[in-house]
Design a protein around this motif. Structure first.
Motif, short mmCIF file in Angstrom:
data_model
loop_
_atom_site.label_atom_id
_atom_site.label_comp_id
_atom_site.label_asym_id
_atom_site.label_seq_id
_atom_site.Cartn_x
_atom_site.Cartn_y
_atom_site.Cartn_z
N GLU A 1 -38.51 4.97 -16.92
CA GLU A 1 -39.09 3.74 -17.44
C GLU A 1 -39.01 2.65 -16.37
OE1 GLU A 1 -40.67 3.52 -20.12
OE2 GLU A 1 -40.01 5.24 -21.33
N PRO A 2 -39.89 1.65 -16.42
CA PRO A 2 -39.84 0.60 -15.42
C PRO A 2 -38.53 -0.20 -15.49
CG PRO A 2 -41.92 0.54 -16.65
CD PRO A 2 -41.01 1.49 -17.37
N LEU A 3 -38.02 -0.58 -14.36
CA LEU A 3 -36.85 -1.45 -14.31
C LEU A 3 -37.24 -2.87 -14.73
CD1 LEU A 3 -35.26 -0.23 -10.98
CD2 LEU A 3 -34.05 -0.34 -13.17
N PRO A 4 -36.34 -3.58 -15.40
CA PRO A 4 -36.65 -4.96 -15.81
C PRO A 4 -36.41 -5.99 -14.71
CG PRO A 4 -34.52 -4.32 -16.68
CD PRO A 4 -35.09 -3.09 -15.98
N TYR A 5 -36.12 -5.51 -13.50
CA TYR A 5 -35.89 -6.40 -12.36
C TYR A 5 -36.31 -5.67 -11.09
CZ TYR A 5 -31.65 -3.53 -12.61
OH TYR A 5 -30.77 -2.48 -12.72
N SER A 6 -36.42 -6.44 -10.01
CA SER A 6 -36.80 -5.87 -8.71
C SER A 6 -35.55 -5.36 -7.99
CB SER A 6 -37.49 -6.93 -7.86
OG SER A 6 -37.64 -6.47 -6.53
N LEU A 7 -35.70 -4.27 -7.24
CA LEU A 7 -34.58 -3.74 -6.48
C LEU A 7 -34.40 -4.44 -5.13
CD1 LEU A 7 -34.75 0.11 -7.14
CD2 LEU A 7 -33.11 -1.57 -8.05
N LEU B 1 -38.69 9.18 -5.98
CA LEU B 1 -39.40 10.03 -6.93
C LEU B 1 -40.70 9.39 -7.38
CD1 LEU B 1 -36.50 11.27 -9.27
CD2 LEU B 1 -37.58 12.51 -7.39
N GLU B 2 -41.68 10.23 -7.66
CA GLU B 2 -42.92 9.72 -8.24
C GLU B 2 -42.66 9.20 -9.65
OE1 GLU B 2 -45.75 9.42 -6.69
OE2 GLU B 2 -45.06 10.42 -4.84
N ALA B 3 -43.41 8.17 -10.04
CA ALA B 3 -43.19 7.54 -11.34
C ALA B 3 -43.41 8.51 -12.51
CB ALA B 3 -44.09 6.32 -11.49
N ASP B 4 -44.25 9.53 -12.29
CA ASP B 4 -44.55 10.46 -13.37
C ASP B 4 -43.69 11.73 -13.32
OD1 ASP B 4 -45.62 11.58 -11.12
OD2 ASP B 4 -47.60 11.98 -11.98
N THR B 5 -42.60 11.72 -12.55
CA THR B 5 -41.70 12.87 -12.48
C THR B 5 -41.18 13.21 -13.88
OG1 THR B 5 -40.98 12.32 -10.24
CG2 THR B 5 -39.54 13.76 -11.51
N GLN B 6 -41.17 14.49 -14.18
CA GLN B 6 -40.74 14.94 -15.50
C GLN B 6 -39.29 15.40 -15.45
OE1 GLN B 6 -42.86 18.35 -17.45
NE2 GLN B 6 -43.77 16.71 -18.67
N ALA C 1 -38.28 18.28 -12.83
CA ALA C 1 -39.25 19.33 -12.52
C ALA C 1 -39.58 19.32 -11.04
CB ALA C 1 -40.51 19.13 -13.34
N VAL C 2 -39.54 20.50 -10.41
CA VAL C 2 -39.95 20.68 -9.02
C VAL C 2 -40.90 21.88 -9.01
CG1 VAL C 2 -39.22 21.09 -6.65
CG2 VAL C 2 -37.72 19.82 -8.21
#
Length: 323
Positions: A314-320, A295-300, A263-264
């Motif tokens: 969804e959150p990543l299970p590790y750090s980038l 992107l914002e975490a709540d991007t649809q 969504a934009v």
């Protein structure tokens, strides 16, 4: 009964408990076998990971790139039989084999697709099964006529001969499931799955390889190294791979590219495509996708062919971070 016909889909929701011990035939996966006197030096000059320091009881992620740093394949590398195995989706192998063999004529190395069968052992009791059926204690262990490789605490890869696979499956007393269940774990663990539709598109950092110990920044030269180093030290990479989830209105088609839109404002713009996906029994699904990393975490999001759907990151299970 043919051992290949003993696996059934697992009809569960995300809230349901998984089987204590499950086995699957990874029919859409295979491995490149690399043997010969120069296998280590040749592979070291081709891939992003450090082959020289890889111990016999370890595995590592890695990528093979073109000269511009675009990824031909992402694989799990480990010692297997008398050489190395590069485990990856089968659909990527035709192109990857041709690319990684380009300079092999100058080295004593034999590069082929393995004849071995890939099986996946999963569940809370997977580790116990491995411990009872192997003698060593590392993350890579020899089996009768094959190799066992630890993927996570609840998952082991078994790369074995056809006869060993048949015996193991016929004697197995746990739940025999189709390979989609393995894909669920790949998505939840956010492990890149590069099939033919995503080859030569992304640089390794866009697939989170730096966070999965799949890039060595201190080894010698390899194909595509300049781009990979520039992405780290100059911050040129603008994409990352994320797990995403949402609803579906109809089952997702097998073997087709599934486009994702974001969504934009009041509009929708192409965002990428699903790299891998898993469908639960309640019309809920999860997937992996390479997206802009700002992107914002709540991007649809929505599926382009199912515009009524709504998806989220969804959150990543590790750090980038790659430090």
């Amino acid at each position: 009964m043919d051992w290949k016909n003993q696996f059934s889909p697992l009809d569960i929701t995300a809230a349901d408990a998984i089987p204590e011990l499950a086995l699957t035939h990874l029919n859409s996966w295979s491995a490149i076998s690399m043997v010969g006197d120069d296998k280590k030096s040749y592979l070291q000059g081709q891939v992003t990971c450090n082959v020289v320091t890889l111990a016999a009881d370890q595995s590592t992620f890695g990528a093979h790139c073109d000269a511009k740093g675009k990824v031909w394949s992402v694989f799990r590398l480990f010692h297997h039989r008398d050489g190395y195995a590069l485990f990856q989706p089968k659909s990527a192998l035709e192109i990857e084999l041709a690319e990684i063999k380009k300079y092999a004529v100058f080295s004593k190395v034999d590069i082929t697709e393995t004849d071995d069968i890939a099986l996946g052992m999963m569940g809370p009791k997977a580790q116990q099964w491995i411990d009872e059926n192997t003698e060593s204690q590392g993350d890579v262990r020899p089996l009768i006529d094959g190799t066992a490789v630890k993927i996570s605490q609840q998952r082991w890869l078994l790369l074995v001969s056809n006869s060993a696979a048949e015996t193991l499956i016929n004697d197995f007393s746990g739940t025999k499931v189709t390979e989609e269940f393995w894909t669920r774990f790949d998505i939840e663990d956010a492990l890149p799955v590069i099939t033919s539709s995503e080859q030569n598109v992304h640089i390794p950092q866009a697939l989170n390889l730096q966070a999965l110990d799949g890039i060595c920044f201190t080894k010698g030269c390899y194909t595509g190294q300049e781009t990979v180093a520039r992405a780290k030290y100059r911050g040129i990479n603008k994409r990352a791979m994320y797990p995403i989830s949402g609803n579906i209105t109809t089952p997702l088609p097998q073997g087709e590219v599934i486009e994702l839109e974001r969504a934009v404002g009041d509009n929708w713009r192409k965002a990428g495509q699903l790299m891998a996906y898993y469908q639960f029994a309640d019309k809920h699904a999860i997937a992996l996708a390479v997206l802009p990393n700002n992107l914002e975490a709540d991007t649809q999001f929505r599926l382009a062919n199912q515009p009524e759907t709504r998806w989220k990151m969804e959150p990543l299970p590790y750090s980038l971070d790659d430090e």
